[in-house]
Design an enzyme around this catalytic site. Structure first.
Site, PDB file in Angstrom:
ATOM      1  N   GLY A 178       0.826  -1.200   0.000  1.00 53.41           N
ATOM      2  CA  GLY A 178       0.000   0.000   0.000  1.00 53.41           C
ATOM      3  C   GLY A 178       0.856   1.243   0.000  1.00 53.41           C
ATOM      4  O   GLY A 178       2.046   1.201  -0.305  1.00 53.41           O
ATOM      5  N   CYS A 179       0.252   2.360   0.355  1.00 52.48           N
ATOM      6  CA  CYS A 179       0.953   3.643   0.403  1.00 52.48           C
ATOM      7  C   CYS A 179       2.188   3.518   1.293  1.00 52.48           C
ATOM      8  O   CYS A 179       2.097   3.043   2.425  1.00 52.48           O
ATOM      9  CB  CYS A 179       0.016   4.727   0.924  1.00 52.48           C
ATOM     10  N   PHE A 180       3.324   3.942   0.779  1.00 53.57           N
ATOM     11  CA  PHE A 180       4.558   3.744   1.530  1.00 53.57           C
ATOM     12  C   PHE A 180       4.676   4.601   2.785  1.00 53.57           C
ATOM     13  O   PHE A 180       5.459   4.313   3.667  1.00 53.57           O
ATOM     14  CB  PHE A 180       5.803   3.877   0.669  1.00 53.57           C
ATOM     15  N   HIS A 240      -2.479   1.943   7.358  1.00 56.45           N
ATOM     16  CA  HIS A 240      -1.764   0.892   8.081  1.00 56.45           C
ATOM     17  C   HIS A 240      -1.940   1.095   9.578  1.00 56.45           C
ATOM     18  O   HIS A 240      -1.915   2.226  10.052  1.00 56.45           O
ATOM     19  CB  HIS A 240      -0.271   0.942   7.745  1.00 56.45           C
TER      20      HIS A 240
END
EC number: 1.8.4.11
Length: 182
Positions: A12-14, A155
């Site tokens: 996903g988005c880092f 997250h």
């Protein structure tokens, strides 16, 4: 003296991935970037089929690769193809980019444990591929949530989430016939 080791993970988005992984015991440094794709010199605006990824440098005398992977599977959903939270597309896929055969074996074994555990509702779709080029993301993406603590993330740590290991018997059955191992 043992030298540090490297891991590259995508999920996903880092921004959120980096923020949670950076604080794990034994993690020496992290940087976000693009890996696993087809464009050289990838950038945020032009990264082709690369995944947003985090390069992790860790001290193997403090933590090990398996422990990092267990945490990785706790903080993102490995059962959604090309998606994490509201982010959709191949950039947001779940992937492990391994540096040697030992990392590959540990990755596959950890995935088998995740699937056997039932902690996630579906089949794990995490890609396991050799590490290639890692293109560091632009400065504004590095340590993003450290600079903007209320910024976007999908997250989170799931309290009480513990990955059990399969028994030796179930691991053997899984290696002989994957559909029997669960």
């Amino acid at each position: 003296m043992t030298s540090n080791q490297k891991a590259i993970l995508a999920g996903g988005c880092f921004w959120g991935l980096q923020d949670l992984i950076r604080n794990q015991p034994g993690v020496v440094s992290t940087r976000v970037g693009y890996s696993g794709g087809n464009i050289p010199n990838a950038t945020y605006r032009n990264h082709g089929t690369h995944a947003e990824a985090v390069e992790i440098i860790f001290d193997p005398t403090v933590t090990d690769y398996r422990t990092l992977l267990e945490f990785f599977f706790q903080i993102h959903d490995p059962t959604t193809k090309d998606r994490q939270g509201n982010d959709r597309g191949t950039s947001y896929r779940s992937a492990i980019f391994y540096f040697d055969e030992q990392q590959k074996r540990i990755a596959l074994d950890t995935i088998a444990d995740v699937e056997a555990s039932g902690l996630w509702p579906g089949k794990v779709v995490t890609e396991v591929s050799p590490a290639g080029d890692f293109w560091e993301a632009e400065p504004e993406h590095q340590d993003y949530l450290q600079r903007y603590p209320n910024g976007y993330t999908c997250h989170f740590v799931r309290p009480g989430w513990r990955l059990p290991r399969r028994t030796a018997e179930s691991a053997l059955r899984a290696s002989l016939s994957p559909e029997l191992g669960t």
